[in-house]
Design a protein around this motif. Structure first.
Motif, short mmCIF file in Angstrom:
data_model
loop_
_atom_site.label_atom_id
_atom_site.label_comp_id
_atom_site.label_asym_id
_atom_site.label_seq_id
_atom_site.Cartn_x
_atom_site.Cartn_y
_atom_site.Cartn_z
N LEU A 72 30.98 -5.86 -48.84
CA LEU A 72 31.87 -6.40 -47.81
C LEU A 72 31.35 -7.75 -47.36
N ASN A 73 32.24 -8.74 -47.21
CA ASN A 73 31.87 -10.08 -46.73
C ASN A 73 32.71 -10.44 -45.52
N PHE A 74 32.17 -11.35 -44.72
CA PHE A 74 32.88 -11.93 -43.58
C PHE A 74 32.20 -13.25 -43.30
N CYS A 75 32.81 -14.06 -42.50
CA CYS A 75 32.27 -15.39 -42.20
C CYS A 75 31.42 -15.33 -40.94
N GLY A 76 30.23 -15.90 -40.99
CA GLY A 76 29.37 -15.94 -39.82
C GLY A 76 28.77 -14.59 -39.49
N THR A 77 28.60 -14.34 -38.21
CA THR A 77 28.05 -13.08 -37.71
C THR A 77 29.20 -12.20 -37.27
N ALA A 78 29.19 -10.96 -37.71
CA ALA A 78 30.26 -10.03 -37.35
C ALA A 78 30.19 -9.70 -35.86
N THR B 245 35.78 -10.34 -35.00
CA THR B 245 35.95 -10.61 -36.43
C THR B 245 37.18 -9.86 -36.94
N GLU B 246 38.07 -10.58 -37.58
CA GLU B 246 39.29 -9.97 -38.11
C GLU B 246 39.45 -10.15 -39.60
N LEU B 247 38.74 -11.12 -40.20
CA LEU B 247 38.86 -11.41 -41.63
C LEU B 247 37.66 -10.85 -42.38
N PHE B 248 37.94 -9.95 -43.31
CA PHE B 248 36.93 -9.36 -44.18
C PHE B 248 37.42 -9.52 -45.61
N PHE B 249 36.49 -9.65 -46.53
CA PHE B 249 36.91 -9.80 -47.93
C PHE B 249 35.83 -9.27 -48.85
N LYS B 250 36.27 -8.89 -50.05
CA LYS B 250 35.40 -8.43 -51.11
C LYS B 250 35.71 -9.32 -52.31
N LEU B 251 34.65 -9.80 -52.96
CA LEU B 251 34.82 -10.74 -54.07
C LEU B 251 34.28 -10.16 -55.37
N ASN B 252 35.10 -10.19 -56.39
CA ASN B 252 34.66 -10.00 -57.76
C ASN B 252 34.59 -11.39 -58.35
N GLU B 253 34.38 -11.51 -59.61
CA GLU B 253 34.21 -12.84 -60.20
C GLU B 253 35.45 -13.72 -60.02
N SER C 256 47.70 -4.40 -39.60
CA SER C 256 46.71 -5.07 -40.45
C SER C 256 47.35 -5.44 -41.78
N GLN C 257 46.74 -6.42 -42.44
CA GLN C 257 47.25 -6.89 -43.73
C GLN C 257 46.15 -6.79 -44.76
N VAL C 258 46.50 -6.39 -45.98
CA VAL C 258 45.57 -6.41 -47.10
C VAL C 258 46.26 -7.11 -48.26
N ARG C 259 45.50 -7.98 -48.94
CA ARG C 259 46.06 -8.74 -50.06
C ARG C 259 45.06 -8.74 -51.21
N TYR C 260 45.60 -8.68 -52.42
CA TYR C 260 44.81 -8.85 -53.62
C TYR C 260 45.12 -10.24 -54.14
N ASP D 297 38.53 -12.47 -58.59
CA ASP D 297 39.53 -11.91 -57.69
C ASP D 297 38.91 -11.51 -56.36
N ALA D 298 39.79 -11.32 -55.40
CA ALA D 298 39.35 -10.99 -54.04
C ALA D 298 40.30 -9.97 -53.43
N LEU D 299 39.75 -9.13 -52.60
CA LEU D 299 40.53 -8.21 -51.79
C LEU D 299 40.30 -8.64 -50.35
N ILE D 300 41.37 -9.01 -49.67
CA ILE D 300 41.29 -9.65 -48.36
C ILE D 300 41.91 -8.72 -47.32
N LEU D 301 41.20 -8.49 -46.24
CA LEU D 301 41.68 -7.63 -45.16
C LEU D 301 41.70 -8.42 -43.86
#
Length: 168
Positions: free
Chosen positions: A33-39, A43-51, A81-85, A53-57
């Motif tokens: 799990l990734n997020f920007c800065g300190t959680a 914090t509302e934006l979370f993301f997971k990164l593959n090479e 909430s929104q989730v996007r691939y 592609d990304a899954l964004i929450l």
């Protein structure tokens, strides 16, 4: 006999892919799990990164709280909430989401929004430091439908991840 072979070859050729991108599996369970800065609780934006592609929450405002949950907090997708691939044309990293001015590359090849499902959040107080809270995010029954109306299958995104916040 020749006509039969010709017909089979012809049908095989017209039945082949027209070159459109085919996404067969969305699998982010083993990705951090990734997020920007300190959680924080803000914090509302979370993301997971593959090479590529990304899954964004994007969580609905106010879902993360520094208090232990008695029940699971639920947020509908879409709606609260929104989730996007998102599929990219090159390797993606956290700078794409976190830089003040986002990089120009990589480019987005395709973005597929979650059409249904739920975000489930459960919060516990740290046993070793009572000023910290661990938030576990799960996705339940998320369904992605692309622009062609095709539902994506083989989706492994149930465990979105966990992160810790400190008391405000």
């Amino acid at each position: 006999m020749r006509k039969g072979i010709f017909l089979l070859v012809f049908l095989g050729l017209i039945g082949c892919s027209d070159g459109e991108l085919q996404i067969e599996t969305i699998d982010f369970d083993a990705v951090d799990l990734n997020f920007c800065g300190t959680a924080t609780t803000q914090t509302e934006l979370f993301f997971k990164l593959n090479e590529f592609d990304a899954l964004i929450l994007n969580l609905d405002n106010g879902l993360i709280r520094n208090q232990a949950s008695t029940d699971t907090i639920r947020s509908a997708i879409p709606g609260g909430s929104q989730v996007r691939y998102r599929l990219f044309d090159d390797t993606v990293n956290s700078a794409y989401f976190c830089d003040v001015v986002p990089p120009v590359t990589p480019g987005v090849v395709e973005e597929i929004p979650g059409q249904s499902g739920e975000v489930l959040i459960f919060t516990t107080r740290s046993e070793t430091d009572t000023t910290k809270f661990e938030h576990t995010i799960r996705l339940k029954n998320v369904s992605f439908v692309n622009d062609a109306g095709e539902r994506l299958t083989n989706i492994a995104v149930d465990d979105f991840g966990a992160f810790t916040t400190a008391q405000d």
